[in-house]
Structures are given as structure tokens and as C-alpha cells.
Write a protein that holds these residues in place. Sequence first.
Motif, PDB file in Angstrom:
ATOM      1  N   GLY A   1       0.781  -1.226   0.000  1.00 24.37           N
ATOM      2  CA  GLY A   1       0.000   0.000   0.000  1.00 24.37           C
ATOM      3  C   GLY A   1       0.812   1.275   0.000  1.00 24.37           C
ATOM      4  N   GLU A   2       2.130   1.158  -0.185  1.00 23.71           N
ATOM      5  CA  GLU A   2       3.003   2.328  -0.107  1.00 23.71           C
ATOM      6  C   GLU A   2       3.231   2.929  -1.501  1.00 23.71           C
ATOM      7  N   ILE A   3       4.137   3.893  -1.588  1.00 26.64           N
ATOM      8  CA  ILE A   3       4.374   4.600  -2.845  1.00 26.64           C
ATOM      9  C   ILE A   3       5.142   3.725  -3.834  1.00 26.64           C
ATOM     10  N   ALA A   4       4.977   4.026  -5.106  1.00 28.63           N
ATOM     11  CA  ALA A   4       5.747   3.348  -6.145  1.00 28.63           C
ATOM     12  C   ALA A   4       7.201   3.793  -6.041  1.00 28.63           C
ATOM     13  N   PRO A   5       8.165   2.936  -6.394  1.00 21.12           N
ATOM     14  CA  PRO A   5       8.004   1.585  -6.921  1.00 21.12           C
ATOM     15  C   PRO A   5       7.884   0.508  -5.853  1.00 21.12           C
TER      16      PRO A   5
END
Length: 281
Positions: free
Chosen positions: A248-252
Amino acid sequence: MSLRITLSATTPPGFRVDASALLPASLAAMSHAEIERIVLPAGNDTCRVGDLFDVSRREDAAGSAAPHDDATLVIEHAAPWLDRVGARMTQGHLVVHGSTGDYSGFQMAGGVLDIDGNAGHGTACEMRGGRLTVHGHSGDFAAGAQAGNMEGMSGGTLTIHGNTGARLADRMRRGLVLVGGNAGDFAASRLVAGTIGIAGQLGAHYAYGMRRGTLLLTRRPMQLPPTFTEGGRGFDVFWALLVRSLAGEIAPFSQWRTASLPARYAGDLAVDGRGEILLVN
């Protein structure tokens, strides 16, 4: 019962202001007039909230008169003269529209702090819990320790969408730090424990004095530290659990469900370190 308090900055004061008293749970227990009378330190002087902000207080009448544990505080038109935003915050939701000064989220222990601009030096310094998100860039010593102290960030999640300065997570001993951009010199230096992910480029001397913990890299550095050695197999289960926790975190970092097992480097052997650098292909 839901409560939303909005502080809209008016004319810049021309000096730096300590905003550590502006916390959702604290302001939820105050009336409109009481909020305006809050005294804030400003260098060798003081000022009142009403001198700097237009205050509005909106309360949903539905529900019981329970404590406002989930109160929301919104700071509009924030600027770098506001230091220590969200310092020692334990609960509630603090939203900042604009940028903040130094030590945002200092010793934060709970709640959610969301900054949609940039943050100054010392962001999440000695953070203990909660979630802090910076949608822009941050300065030096993010997730680190105050000068003279031995422990940096010890819990919670710090997410920086942009770049960060030098000494990222210096002396960090627990928690999760994710950087979507580049990191300055001495990133993850003297790391005791915790997980750090950096999607961009690294400055010099990264992982210096690293004792334990994990440094995730999505780009292969120009040179790996000479005090780290390649090796380590059998961490398939750890990798699967880590990838799941980052979903659920930021890309990548959220896109590694199908990523192959990363290359692993152990160190810093100069301090008998048991840390690891994981280079994701």
C-alpha cells in the motif's frame, strides 16, 4: 462526533514560529476564542494564533459528545516559517497545505501528519509512531537524531515522495522510511535497525557504520561500499513478507509482487555490522 479545525495563515510574520502547540487533539478541547489566544514561541518573543491565522471550527453534531480522538486540523497556506509542525503528536489527523519549516513530526508518537509541500530539516526526527507523509522534498537529518542524542527514529512510517537531504535515518533503530526520489550523503548511516527504501540516486558514504537493518535500493549505485560483502540466500520468506507489507506504499515499492529475489550485500563489516543492502532488479 467529527471535528474539523482550520487555521489559514494570513500575513507572514517575518520570523520563525514554533507550531508544536497546534495539535488536533489539543485544539479539539478548546473553543474558537481559546484557540485564537494560544501563545506560540517565536525566537526570543511570542505571538498568538489569532495574530497569524484565521481560525474556523466546524463540528458535526451527529453522535455523542465523546473525546475528539479523530479530530482533524488543517493548516492552510503554510510556509517554512512554521517549525515543529506535528511535534509530539499522539493522535488525530493533521493536514498541511503548503510547506513547513524544521522538525516537522519531531518525536511524533501517533496519528497522521500529511504535508502536501516541502519540509525542512529534521523531519520525523526521533519519530516513535504514527504516519508522516511529505509529498514534496525534505531537508537534512530526516528520521535522524537530535544533535547529541544517540537514537533516531524508533517507530512509525515516514514517506517522502521527493528528494531528501544528507544523513537520512542517521542512528535510526526501528520503523519504515521510504523515499521516492534521491537521498543525500550518508543515507542510512549508523543504522541500528529498521527498513529504509530509496528509489532514486544515492549520495556518498551511504550505509556508513550500518549495524543492522535493511536498505532497499531500486537503482544500482555507481559503487558499493567496500565494507559490504555479497552473499546471503534463504531469505525468500522474509522477502515475501516485506513485499506484502509495502503493497500500500508509494511506487516503486508497492509494485514488487512479481519481483525476483534481490541481490543481497551484508555489512558494514567495519563495525561488525549485520545489516543488509537489498538491490532489487
